[in-house]
Design a protein around this motif. Structure first.
Motif, PDB file in Angstrom:
ATOM      1  N   ARG A  51       0.881  -1.173   0.000  1.00  0.00           N
ATOM      2  CA  ARG A  51       0.000   0.000   0.000  1.00  0.00           C
ATOM      3  C   ARG A  51       0.917   1.221   0.000  1.00  0.00           C
ATOM      4  O   ARG A  51       1.438   1.607   1.040  1.00  0.00           O
ATOM      5  N   PHE A  53       3.005   4.486   0.293  1.00  0.00           N
ATOM      6  CA  PHE A  53       2.987   5.538   1.316  1.00  0.00           C
ATOM      7  C   PHE A  53       3.552   6.812   0.723  1.00  0.00           C
ATOM      8  O   PHE A  53       4.517   6.784  -0.042  1.00  0.00           O
ATOM      9  N   LYS A  64       0.684  13.149   5.135  1.00  0.00           N
ATOM     10  CA  LYS A  64       1.080  11.795   4.759  1.00  0.00           C
ATOM     11  C   LYS A  64      -0.122  10.876   4.730  1.00  0.00           C
ATOM     12  O   LYS A  64      -1.171  11.166   5.324  1.00  0.00           O
ATOM     13  N   GLY A  65       0.061   9.775   4.023  1.00  0.00           N
ATOM     14  CA  GLY A  65      -1.044   8.836   3.909  1.00  0.00           C
ATOM     15  C   GLY A  65      -0.674   7.667   3.025  1.00  0.00           C
ATOM     16  O   GLY A  65       0.488   7.475   2.659  1.00  0.00           O
ATOM     17  N   LEU A  66      -1.686   6.886   2.703  1.00  0.00           N
ATOM     18  CA  LEU A  66      -1.504   5.694   1.881  1.00  0.00           C
ATOM     19  C   LEU A  66      -2.389   5.789   0.650  1.00  0.00           C
ATOM     20  O   LEU A  66      -3.542   6.238   0.734  1.00  0.00           O
ATOM     21  N   ASP A  69      -6.356   5.061   0.562  1.00  0.00           N
ATOM     22  CA  ASP A  69      -7.060   5.361   1.819  1.00  0.00           C
ATOM     23  C   ASP A  69      -8.069   6.489   1.613  1.00  0.00           C
ATOM     24  O   ASP A  69      -7.919   7.297   0.690  1.00  0.00           O
ATOM     25  N   VAL A  72      -6.086  11.329   5.028  1.00  0.00           N
ATOM     26  CA  VAL A  72      -4.652  11.616   5.126  1.00  0.00           C
ATOM     27  C   VAL A  72      -4.385  12.243   6.493  1.00  0.00           C
ATOM     28  O   VAL A  72      -5.278  12.834   7.101  1.00  0.00           O
TER      29      VAL A  72
ATOM     30  N   ASP B 289       6.700   7.841  10.597  1.00  0.00           N
ATOM     31  CA  ASP B 289       6.220   7.352   9.295  1.00  0.00           C
ATOM     32  C   ASP B 289       6.142   5.826   9.299  1.00  0.00           C
ATOM     33  O   ASP B 289       5.190   5.241   8.770  1.00  0.00           O
ATOM     34  N   TYR B 292       3.138   4.892  11.142  1.00  0.00           N
ATOM     35  CA  TYR B 292       1.932   5.144  10.348  1.00  0.00           C
ATOM     36  C   TYR B 292       1.682   3.996   9.380  1.00  0.00           C
ATOM     37  O   TYR B 292       0.553   3.496   9.250  1.00  0.00           O
ATOM     38  N   ILE B 293       2.750   3.574   8.704  1.00  0.00           N
ATOM     39  CA  ILE B 293       2.588   2.490   7.721  1.00  0.00           C
ATOM     40  C   ILE B 293       2.230   1.186   8.431  1.00  0.00           C
ATOM     41  O   ILE B 293       1.347   0.442   7.979  1.00  0.00           O
ATOM     42  N   ASN B 296      -1.518   1.575   9.604  1.00  0.00           N
ATOM     43  CA  ASN B 296      -2.564   1.777   8.611  1.00  0.00           C
ATOM     44  C   ASN B 296      -2.495   0.818   7.426  1.00  0.00           C
ATOM     45  O   ASN B 296      -3.488   0.615   6.735  1.00  0.00           O
ATOM     46  N   SER B 297      -1.315   0.235   7.210  1.00  0.00           N
ATOM     47  CA  SER B 297      -1.190  -0.704   6.103  1.00  0.00           C
ATOM     48  C   SER B 297      -1.147  -2.149   6.577  1.00  0.00           C
ATOM     49  O   SER B 297      -1.557  -3.049   5.859  1.00  0.00           O
ATOM     50  N   GLU B 346       9.219  -5.442   4.263  1.00  0.00           N
ATOM     51  CA  GLU B 346       8.598  -4.859   3.072  1.00  0.00           C
ATOM     52  C   GLU B 346       8.828  -3.350   3.017  1.00  0.00           C
ATOM     53  O   GLU B 346       9.146  -2.795   1.961  1.00  0.00           O
TER      54      GLU B 346
END
Lengths: 94, 351
Positions: A51, A53, A64-66, A69, A72, B289, B292-293, B296-297, B346
């Motif tokens: 996903r 980034f 920031k975000g994916l 999604d 953000v 960061d 966050y990943i 959220n991922s 990853e």
């Protein structure tokens, strides 16, 4: 892109010294949306992740975000909260 | 969701904790000295259980507070010392009271020296060898141990190791609810109470005779303490040695898995054992960061940043952004560790 809701981030401490918010968007974050934010600051886009980034950062704020999604993360340095208006305006043009 | 943030608050809780909290709310309040209703003396039972876990024969000197931070402040505000020593491994719950005038230090006064240590770092997991610490201190020095990270995760022998003051929290390794914690103060140490009020005992006494203090005032959090008692009993049933061995094995597996990943930097104890806490960074990404990943991922909860231990991070060279911290608990599995290692692999490969 319309911002449908803004909430305080659930993890403001992670952005120590920053005020963090979650911007919920009308559509999932697309590649074009991400690239449209690029001029705002330094740009990180990890497209190789399952996903992808992204993060845009300047001395006043970061976004920031994916990819994919519906929200953000926007973190604004405590002294520059007024920058949120410019961020929201930018997002709404994308 | 994979929860690897047990150094902040343990999750999930044993079923007995949930039942105890619910039971405490649905039964008449237990109120030693405050009611004529029948019922077990919860606080005494919990003190005894903690005494057994921490090896404190004089368990009546264990007092309850709302957290380790609350307990630390109560203790530091209530003793007079001639000097204090506290290293950079300490949490802000120690550093801030010390640097903001809570502790009264009079170098010319009759008070003892105070030595404050963190049993287990909440940043690197470094475990202090308490067994050999007491003989290295000047005679008469008060030894105060912050066991916020270690209580319930690592063996503690308060009496055997000559610990004068022990501070613990209930919501981490002891598997209890948030809002619970406490402290042990060896009998004979003059500790002024931080608060005064009703205790349910000898209500005629309004002004205490010097030294005849009481430390728990107001109606106690019997709901939270009932949950804490169930958590402590779970730890006693499982055995802290067994919990420690299991968490150590998972920690070793996590370190081994992360160590092989290019761009990953681990922040490990320089030597000695490691508690169930692993800090790392991925070169090229801020810890926030990475967090966050992961969240959220990958659905993996960790904690990023300075972990309320800024001096520890300054020593590690990870100030101001800190590290990513994964902390294991009693209910984590090898699959959780493998999931984190896979996710970090990853992310690092995607840079």
């Amino acid at each position: 892109m319309t911002i449908v809701q803004i909430t305080r981030s659930p993890e403001p401490c992670a952005e120590a010294g920053w005020m963090a918010f979650q911007y919920y968007l009308e559509r999932p974050v697309s590649r074009d949306f991400i690239l449209g934010l690029r001029p705002l600051g330094s740009f990180v886009f990890l497209e190789g992740l399952s996903r992808p980034f992204f993060k845009i950062e300047n001395e006043h704020y970061m976004i920031k975000g994916l990819l994919g999604d519906d929200s953000v993360r926007v973190a604004v340095h405590g002294q520059h909260l007024d920058e949120q208006a410019a961020i929201q305006e930018r997002i709404q043009t994308l | 969701m994979i929860y690897l943030n047990n150094a902040a608050t343990s999750y999930p809780k044993p079923p007995g904790v949930l039942a105890a909290v619910g039971g405490a709310l649905s039964a008449p309040p237990p109120g030693p000295f405050r009611s004529n209703a029948p019922g077990e003396d919860l606080l005494t039972a919990l003190r005894k259980a903690l005494g057994a876990l921490f090896h404190i024969a004089d368990w009546e000197r264990i007092f309850f507070a709302a957290s380790a931070t609350d307990a630390l402040n109560r203790v530091l505000a209530g003793i007079d010392v001639s000097s204090v020593q506290a290293g950079p491994e300490n949490h802000n719950s120690v550093l801030r009271p010390l640097l903001n005038g809570v502790l009264r230090v009079d170098p010319a006064g009759p008070g003892p020296a105070l030595h404050i240590v963190n049993h287990c770092s909440n940043v690197t997991g470094a475990v202090l060898d308490l067994e050999t610490l007491r003989p290295s201190l000047q005679p008469g020095t008060l030894l105060m141990v912050d066991a916020a990270q270690s209580a319930g995760c690592l063996p503690l022998d308060v009496d055997g190791w000559g610990i004068d003051i022990l501070v613990f929290t209930g919501h981490k390794g002891l598997l209890g609810p948030t809002g619970t914690g406490g402290y042990y103060v060896r009998r004979g140490i003059p500790l002024r109470p931080a608060q005064f009020g009703g205790t349910g005992r000898d209500s005629r006494v309004i002004k205490y005779a010097e030294g005849e203090w009481e430390y728990e005032v107001g109606t106690p959090d019997t709901v939270g303490l009932a949950g804490l008692r169930a958590g402590v009993e779970y730890v006693l049933e499982q055995g802290v040695d067994a919990i420690c061995a299991r968490e150590s094995a998972l920690t070793e597996a996590l370190v081994a898995g992360l160590r092989d990943i290019p761009r990953v930097r681990l922040y490990l104890p320089e030597d000695g054992p490691q508690g169930p806490v692993v800090s790392f960074n991925i070169e090229g990404l801020l810890p926030s960061d990475v967090g966050y990943i992961l969240q959220n991922s990958h659905g993996i909860t960790v904690r990023t940043g300075l972990h309320c231990a800024p001096l520890a991070h300054r020593l590690l060279g990870t100030d101001p952004h800190g590290t990513v911290r994964a902390s294991l608990g009693a209910f984590n599995t090898a699959a959780d560790v493998e999931a984190l290692v896979g996710a970090v692999r990853e992310i690092a490969a995607g840079l």
